[in-house]
Design an enzyme around this catalytic site. Structure first.
Site, PDB file in Angstrom:
ATOM      1  N   SER A 272      45.850  18.743  11.455  1.00  0.00           N
ATOM      2  CA  SER A 272      46.493  19.990  10.654  1.00  0.00           C
ATOM      3  C   SER A 272      45.531  21.040  11.112  1.00  0.00           C
ATOM      4  O   SER A 272      44.299  21.092  11.300  1.00  0.00           O
ATOM      5  CB  SER A 272      46.233  19.761   9.222  1.00  0.00           C
ATOM      6  OG  SER A 272      46.243  20.970   8.402  1.00  0.00           O
TER       7      SER A 272
ATOM      8  N   TYR B 198      40.873  17.244   2.911  1.00  0.00           N
ATOM      9  CA  TYR B 198      41.673  17.232   3.935  1.00  0.00           C
ATOM     10  C   TYR B 198      41.396  17.545   5.436  1.00  0.00           C
ATOM     11  O   TYR B 198      41.637  17.054   6.244  1.00  0.00           O
ATOM     12  CB  TYR B 198      42.748  18.232   3.424  1.00  0.00           C
ATOM     13  CG  TYR B 198      44.116  17.883   4.320  1.00  0.00           C
ATOM     14  CD1 TYR B 198      44.922  16.835   3.971  1.00  0.00           C
ATOM     15  CD2 TYR B 198      44.493  18.766   4.821  1.00  0.00           C
ATOM     16  CE1 TYR B 198      46.121  16.973   4.642  1.00  0.00           C
ATOM     17  CE2 TYR B 198      45.726  19.117   5.462  1.00  0.00           C
ATOM     18  CZ  TYR B 198      46.667  17.969   5.401  1.00  0.00           C
ATOM     19  OH  TYR B 198      47.804  17.994   6.285  1.00  0.00           O
TER      20      TYR B 198
ATOM     21  N   LYS C  23      41.183  15.483   8.941  1.00  0.00           N
ATOM     22  CA  LYS C  23      41.996  16.003  10.022  1.00  0.00           C
ATOM     23  C   LYS C  23      41.248  16.234  11.257  1.00  0.00           C
ATOM     24  O   LYS C  23      41.852  16.148  12.330  1.00  0.00           O
ATOM     25  CB  LYS C  23      42.846  17.299   9.519  1.00  0.00           C
ATOM     26  CG  LYS C  23      43.953  16.801   8.444  1.00  0.00           C
ATOM     27  CD  LYS C  23      44.764  15.712   8.872  1.00  0.00           C
ATOM     28  CE  LYS C  23      45.915  15.503   8.179  1.00  0.00           C
ATOM     29  NZ  LYS C  23      46.820  14.394   8.656  1.00  0.00           N
TER      30      LYS C  23
HETATM   31  P1  NAD Z   1      55.269  13.818   3.033  1.00  0.00           P
HETATM   32  O1  NAD Z   1      54.366  13.786   1.534  1.00  0.00           O
HETATM   33  O2  NAD Z   1      56.508  14.215   2.867  1.00  0.00           O
HETATM   34  O3  NAD Z   1      55.025  12.569   3.678  1.00  0.00           O
HETATM   35  C1  NAD Z   1      53.899  11.970   3.611  1.00  0.00           C
HETATM   36  C2  NAD Z   1      54.200  10.233   3.609  1.00  0.00           C
HETATM   37  O4  NAD Z   1      52.952   9.477   3.678  1.00  0.00           O
HETATM   38  C3  NAD Z   1      54.747  10.142   1.992  1.00  0.00           C
HETATM   39  O5  NAD Z   1      55.995   9.527   2.078  1.00  0.00           O
HETATM   40  C4  NAD Z   1      53.746   9.033   1.483  1.00  0.00           C
HETATM   41  O6  NAD Z   1      54.372   8.001   0.617  1.00  0.00           O
HETATM   42  C5  NAD Z   1      53.115   8.344   2.579  1.00  0.00           C
HETATM   43  N1  NAD Z   1      51.796   7.958   2.255  1.00  0.00           N
HETATM   44  C6  NAD Z   1      50.897   8.647   1.567  1.00  0.00           C
HETATM   45  N2  NAD Z   1      49.821   7.591   1.602  1.00  0.00           N
HETATM   46  C7  NAD Z   1      49.990   6.834   2.051  1.00  0.00           C
HETATM   47  C8  NAD Z   1      49.504   5.428   2.507  1.00  0.00           C
HETATM   48  N3  NAD Z   1      48.182   5.128   1.970  1.00  0.00           N
HETATM   49  N4  NAD Z   1      49.919   4.299   3.078  1.00  0.00           N
HETATM   50  C9  NAD Z   1      51.348   4.546   3.521  1.00  0.00           C
HETATM   51  N5  NAD Z   1      51.972   5.563   3.327  1.00  0.00           N
HETATM   52  C10 NAD Z   1      51.394   6.501   2.741  1.00  0.00           C
HETATM   53  O7  NAD Z   1      54.452  14.782   3.727  1.00  0.00           O
HETATM   54  P2  NAD Z   1      54.637  15.435   5.105  1.00  0.00           P
HETATM   55  O8  NAD Z   1      54.442  16.984   5.095  1.00  0.00           O
HETATM   56  O9  NAD Z   1      55.670  14.833   5.962  1.00  0.00           O
HETATM   57  O10 NAD Z   1      53.235  14.880   6.036  1.00  0.00           O
HETATM   58  C11 NAD Z   1      53.202  14.133   7.235  1.00  0.00           C
HETATM   59  C12 NAD Z   1      51.735  14.219   7.823  1.00  0.00           C
HETATM   60  O11 NAD Z   1      51.773  15.554   8.471  1.00  0.00           O
HETATM   61  C13 NAD Z   1      50.615  14.062   6.730  1.00  0.00           C
HETATM   62  O12 NAD Z   1      49.618  13.314   7.621  1.00  0.00           O
HETATM   63  C14 NAD Z   1      50.152  15.317   6.670  1.00  0.00           C
HETATM   64  O13 NAD Z   1      48.831  15.608   6.265  1.00  0.00           O
HETATM   65  C15 NAD Z   1      50.485  16.121   7.968  1.00  0.00           C
HETATM   66  N6  NAD Z   1      50.684  17.575   7.807  1.00  0.00           N
HETATM   67  C16 NAD Z   1      51.893  18.146   7.246  1.00  0.00           C
HETATM   68  C17 NAD Z   1      51.973  19.552   7.246  1.00  0.00           C
HETATM   69  C18 NAD Z   1      53.373  20.175   6.641  1.00  0.00           C
HETATM   70  O14 NAD Z   1      53.540  21.621   6.821  1.00  0.00           O
HETATM   71  N7  NAD Z   1      53.937  19.450   5.957  1.00  0.00           N
HETATM   72  C19 NAD Z   1      50.956  20.358   7.871  1.00  0.00           C
HETATM   73  C20 NAD Z   1      49.927  19.812   8.448  1.00  0.00           C
HETATM   74  C21 NAD Z   1      49.942  18.515   8.297  1.00  0.00           C
END
Ligand code: NAD
Length: 301
Positions: free
Chosen positions: A151, A164, A168
């Site tokens: 991230s 976080y 990351k």
């Molecule tokens: P999201 O919340 O839509 O999806 C994350 C999923 O992970 C959820 O469905 C949740 O139930 C699942 N999860 C959480 N803890 C878990 C566990 N212990 N075991 C199994 N599943 C688990 O979020 P997203 O935006 O799709 O994020 C996906 C990844 O991208 C994450 O690692 C997040 O940190 C990273 N990220 C996202 C963004 C963004 O802009 N959305 C930015 C930087 C990083």
């Protein structure tokens, strides 16, 4: 040429929602067999739901093949069982995308230790657990593609996300060593720093930009990074259709003479030590050490 995942077996953690779900649907559409892992909890990581099963249903309805795993990535035994199930059913695991994640944002001063630990446990240890589970299979079959989700908060920092950000950036450290250890087994490791409109960002992205930041706009980068032609060791930023590389870089070492080997001597050279150019991009720790030795040698000549 079309990039196919025909007969590839992919495991995606956190694929019940957001980015993981978008990767799963497109991988399935391109012929991959999917393990859809998701605990189904809320954004803070509490509770459970049938998020994984719902995505499996979507894939099967569209004519694909998938199985659900609703275990937490923090459960080491369950991650091994998940990998074992995939191998028993489909004979191999080609791709792992670590996308599971939660948020527990607070400024560092106000952050309970439990929230720090829990975020590290989910992102960093969870990704290590899932990777450890697929690693022996990938080594044995002499092929693997693993994507870690980093991230901007880890790479560059973000107010209120010390836990976080630490997790990351920890994943970048994990990726950079695995890229070395996996190379001779044709396992390639990359990291992605996405930006997308999901429940994780609904409080920070303006509502009218949701379509612009659709998770589908991150999919091209994620899928390329786990494809046959994937690079090894890339760190890619992706969001809203814009893509870039990020690197860990260093400038030219500045060598202090013996008579300047003091705090004052260091202070005197600070401008050169902090200078941003020219940069080099070591691919490993030993490469960085070699650059230091080279600078020492040049200085003594
Ligand atoms: P999201 O919340 O839509 O999806 C994350 C999923 O992970 C959820 O469905 C949740 O139930 C699942 N999860 C959480 N803890 C878990 C566990 N212990 N075991 C199994 N599943 C688990 O979020 P997203 O935006 O799709 O994020 C996906 C990844 O991208 C994450 O690692 C997040 O940190 C990273 N990220 C996202 C963004 C963004 O802009 N959305 C930015 C930087 C990083």
């Amino acid at each position: 040429m079309a990039i196919s995942f025909h007969n590839r077996v992919a495991v995606i953690t956190g694929a019940g929602n957001g980015l993981g779900r978008a990767y799963a649907l497109e991988l399935a559409r391109r012929g991959a067999k999917l393990v859809v892992n998701d605990l189904g909890g809320d954004l803070q990581g509490t509770g459970t739901s049938n998020a994984a099963a719902a995505v499996v249903q979507e894939i099967c309805d569209a004519g694909g093949e998938a199985m659900a795993c609703d275990a937490s990535v923090t459960d080491t035994d369950a991650m091994h069982a998940m990998a074992q199930d995939a191998v028993e059913r489909w004979g191999r695991i080609d791709v792992l995308i670590n996308s599971a994640g939660i948020l527990r944002d607070r400024t560092f001063a106000k952050m309970p230790a439990e929230d720090f630990d829990c975020v590290l446990e989910t992102h960093l240890m969870g990704s290590a657990n899932a990777t450890r589970a697929v690693w022996p299979h990938m080594r044995e079959q002499n092929y693997g593609r693993i994507l870690f989700t980093s991230s901007t908060s880890g790479l560059f920092g973000n107010f209120g996300q010390a836990n976080y950000g630490a997790a990351k950036m920890g994943l970048i450290g994990l990726a950079r060593t695995l890229q070395l250890e996996g190379a001779k087994y044709r396992i390639r490791i990359n990291a992605l720093a996405p930006l997308a409109a999901t429940r994780m960002t609904e409080d920070i992205l303006p509502e009218d930009s949701f379509a612009k930041f659709a998770p589908e706009k991150v999919v091209p980068a994620a899928l390329y990074l786990v494809s046959d032609d994937a690079p090894n060791g890339a760190i890619i930023g992706a969001g809203a259709g814009a893509f870039h590389s990020a690197w860990i870089a260093m400038n030219q070492p500045v060598v202090l003479d013996d008579d300047a080997m003091s705090v004052e001597g260091f202070a005197e050279k600070w401008d050169s030590i902090a200078q941003r150019e020219p940069l080099c991009f070591p691919e490993s720790g030993p490469e960085q050490s070699a650059l230091i030795l080279k600078a020492l040698k040049q200085h003594s000549e």
